[in-house]
Design a protein around this motif. Sequence first.
Motif, PDB file in Angstrom:
ATOM      1  N   GLY A  53       0.800  -1.226   0.000  1.00 28.64           N
ATOM      2  CA  GLY A  53       0.000   0.000   0.000  1.00 28.64           C
ATOM      3  C   GLY A  53       0.832   1.277   0.000  1.00 28.64           C
ATOM      4  O   GLY A  53       0.308   2.358   0.311  1.00 28.64           O
ATOM      5  N   LYS A  76       2.648   4.562  -1.491  1.00 31.22           N
ATOM      6  CA  LYS A  76       2.188   5.486  -2.544  1.00 31.22           C
ATOM      7  C   LYS A  76       3.276   5.787  -3.556  1.00 31.22           C
ATOM      8  O   LYS A  76       3.015   6.317  -4.624  1.00 31.22           O
ATOM      9  N   ARG A 110       4.866   6.891  -8.821  1.00 33.74           N
ATOM     10  CA  ARG A 110       3.730   7.009  -7.892  1.00 33.74           C
ATOM     11  C   ARG A 110       2.757   5.858  -8.100  1.00 33.74           C
ATOM     12  O   ARG A 110       2.528   5.424  -9.231  1.00 33.74           O
ATOM     13  N   ASP A 145      -0.989   5.312  -7.956  1.00 29.78           N
ATOM     14  CA  ASP A 145      -2.237   6.068  -7.853  1.00 29.78           C
ATOM     15  C   ASP A 145      -3.379   5.156  -7.422  1.00 29.78           C
ATOM     16  O   ASP A 145      -3.301   3.929  -7.554  1.00 29.78           O
ATOM     17  N   GLU A 146      -4.464   5.800  -6.952  1.00 34.95           N
ATOM     18  CA  GLU A 146      -5.663   5.068  -6.518  1.00 34.95           C
ATOM     19  C   GLU A 146      -6.102   4.041  -7.550  1.00 34.95           C
ATOM     20  O   GLU A 146      -6.462   2.914  -7.225  1.00 34.95           O
ATOM     21  N   GLU A 147      -6.104   4.470  -8.832  1.00 38.51           N
ATOM     22  CA  GLU A 147      -6.669   3.605  -9.887  1.00 38.51           C
ATOM     23  C   GLU A 147      -5.680   2.541 -10.382  1.00 38.51           C
ATOM     24  O   GLU A 147      -6.041   1.706 -11.201  1.00 38.51           O
ATOM     25  N   ASP A 148      -4.464   2.566  -9.873  1.00 40.90           N
ATOM     26  CA  ASP A 148      -3.484   1.574 -10.348  1.00 40.90           C
ATOM     27  C   ASP A 148      -3.838   0.162  -9.902  1.00 40.90           C
ATOM     28  O   ASP A 148      -4.329  -0.053  -8.782  1.00 40.90           O
ATOM     29  N   THR A 149      -3.582  -0.788 -10.803  1.00 44.06           N
ATOM     30  CA  THR A 149      -3.637  -2.204 -10.434  1.00 44.06           C
ATOM     31  C   THR A 149      -2.188  -2.686 -10.461  1.00 44.06           C
ATOM     32  O   THR A 149      -1.289  -1.949 -10.894  1.00 44.06           O
TER      33      THR A 149
END
Length: 197
Positions: free
Chosen positions: A129, A131, A156, A158-162
């Motif tokens: 987790g 960033k 970075r 990002d939130e949308e990264d898988t």
Amino acid sequence: MTKIAVFASGSGSNFQALAEAIQTEGVPAEISILISDQPDAYAITRAEHLGIPVFVFRTKEYSSKAEFEGLIVEKLREAGVDIIFLAGYMRLIGETLLTAFAGKIVNIHPSLLPAFPGKDAIGQAFNAGVKVTGVTVHLVDEGMDTGPIIDQESVRIDEEDTRDTLQKKIQQIEHQLYPKVMKQLVSAAAKREEVKK
Ligand code: GRF
């Protein structure tokens, strides 16, 4: 002309990035040999397309690491290799190679070392987790991803990264950073040669 060996066990996209940078940017270097421990590695197919000689070996045909590394050292000497770039070579370098090429073996690792050494560094960072992760190029010593750091670049998360999109981002950075470090090392080697003359 600096002579380079690349060691790869897998896809070889970093190997290809190094070879392309040499071709397109007129770097005074050549990849004289690809060394692989995996006969099915896609890196070997890339080498064939690039016209680069390959030495493939199977560790199970040797009784020890010292034995197969001794043979690798012979191949590297025959090819006149100055610097070794590990590019997804999935083995710890042993004493035989470390001694023969002291201070001349470089590795690329997909994390900001010393965070997340070892296997699946991208998955480790993603699962932790964090960033920010990234890419490290370092000199190789007897440890696992522990040698002196040459350069790093951050990435970075990002939130949308898988895990997959993160892997793609990291690979893109790798394909810039490794050629950049190669160019620096090649020009440092060329300067040392000048001094000797
Ligand atoms: C890269 O992520 C590199 O950092 C790691 O192994 C991977 C090799 O990828 N050491 P490729 O074979 O160059 O595509």
